[in-house]
Design an enzyme around this catalytic site. Sequence first.
Site, PDB file in Angstrom:
ATOM      1  N   HIS A 361      -3.034   2.934   1.200  1.00 36.70           N
ATOM      2  CA  HIS A 361      -4.292   2.232   0.962  1.00 36.70           C
ATOM      3  C   HIS A 361      -4.202   1.166  -0.142  1.00 36.70           C
ATOM      4  O   HIS A 361      -5.169   0.975  -0.895  1.00 36.70           O
ATOM      5  CB  HIS A 361      -5.428   3.228   0.639  1.00 36.70           C
ATOM      6  CG  HIS A 361      -5.345   4.515   1.396  1.00 36.70           C
ATOM      7  ND1 HIS A 361      -5.427   4.578   2.768  1.00 36.70           N
ATOM      8  CD2 HIS A 361      -5.107   5.789   0.978  1.00 36.70           C
ATOM      9  CE1 HIS A 361      -5.282   5.828   3.163  1.00 36.70           C
ATOM     10  NE2 HIS A 361      -5.067   6.584   2.101  1.00 36.70           N
ATOM     11  N   CYS A 362      -3.036   0.541  -0.273  1.00 37.80           N
ATOM     12  CA  CYS A 362      -2.820  -0.485  -1.310  1.00 37.80           C
ATOM     13  C   CYS A 362      -2.963   0.077  -2.729  1.00 37.80           C
ATOM     14  O   CYS A 362      -3.262  -0.659  -3.675  1.00 37.80           O
ATOM     15  CB  CYS A 362      -3.755  -1.687  -1.150  1.00 37.80           C
ATOM     16  SG  CYS A 362      -3.447  -2.615   0.335  1.00 37.80           S
TER      17      CYS A 362
END
Length: 405
Positions: A361-362
Amino acid sequence: MDFKTMREDFPTLRSSDAPAYLDNACVTLKPQSVIDSIHRYYTETPGCGGRSVHRYGTAVSKGVRDARKGLAAFINAESTNEIVFTRNATHSLNQIAHGMSWNKGDVVLTTDREHNSNLVPWLQLEQERGIDHRVVKSHENNTFDLEAFEESCKEAGSNLRMVSMSHVGNLDGVSIPIQEIAKIAHDFDALVSVDGAQSTPHMNVDVQELGIDFLSFSIHKMCGPSGMGGLWGRYDLLDDLRTIQSGGQTVTSSTYTEASWAQPPARFEGGLGNFSGMVATGAAVEYLTTLDMNAVHQHEIKLNKIMTKGVKDIAGLEIIGPEDATQRGGICSILLDELPTHDVALLLDEAAGVMVRSGQHCVHSWFADKGLPQGSLRASAYFYNTEEDVKRFVDTLTEIVHTLG
Ligand SMILES: Cc1ncc(COP(=O)(O)O)c(C=O)c1O
């Protein structure tokens, strides 16, 4: 509020076999009014706002003005001139970071749970300009450690220039006490930039009440079109920022040797804009304005309680953050032990039309720190999700884990 009837407003939710769309932390679905607004721009007034004076141009300028006004009211900005249209929250955060003047040794504080968009710009400035980026560690359960933060502020002392933190983490849904953080940071004469990508769509965000200096947000996570984000800043601070994209509209005039900068927000909106996106942002905000944002927040918590109760006791699974769903809004992010997260996400969709996000998710930095390269499986709810959606998620996940485990 009866959120269930609002599902009719979303074309992808109308059919009887609609998916359980639980990837709202990434991007939300769009209501018909937003889609119609994009269509209207291209079919009725496909002109350029802010420049051309013909009918198309004038109609677009009005649409953009209305959208800015709607956004200003939505976050309680003092003036519409404090609202800048950007491509996304990443663009907004970069505009802040690269628009300021920095001295070697200036300290910037973030948390240890930041999206790359609020981490990498500071790492870049550390490499290129010699700023000193420091990370405030969270408690063991990922909640904010106010004491550690205050200690970091004291250690930085007069070098503290900026506190830049996400209001709600996309990793785990955990929110941080922005008002208290802002008070402390301001005592040290530092600025406070809030990454509101995960808070602005889901709860009341009042920039004046929070007492912050900048807010970055993603319009595509607020029922708005993709390719649209927003930046709010206190006007005097925006007026001090350099633009990171100079050119058309960013100046009032130029000669062969110099240019006169335009006032915010025009200074930051160089080049021909995403006009259909801006006008449709007006439609999205108009839609959101009909909602009670406190009720949206409570609805998401109610759904998260169901998800939490359903998965917390499955052997091998672990929810990131506190067990109490009220502290994680609409996000249930789950570590799957040995199971491959992308495969499980694919199976959820294939088997039952449940759409979630898998991976890091970055927030690579957090997963790297914990030694969890697989990432997590993240289900994130919005107001149009139902109890049936989250039960479908829980039941199918349980089945998959029992089959693969
Ligand atoms: C907390 C947070 N910050 C920043 C971003 C980046 O947003 P955008 O895609 O609008 O640049 C995201 C996107 O998921 C996010 O969740």
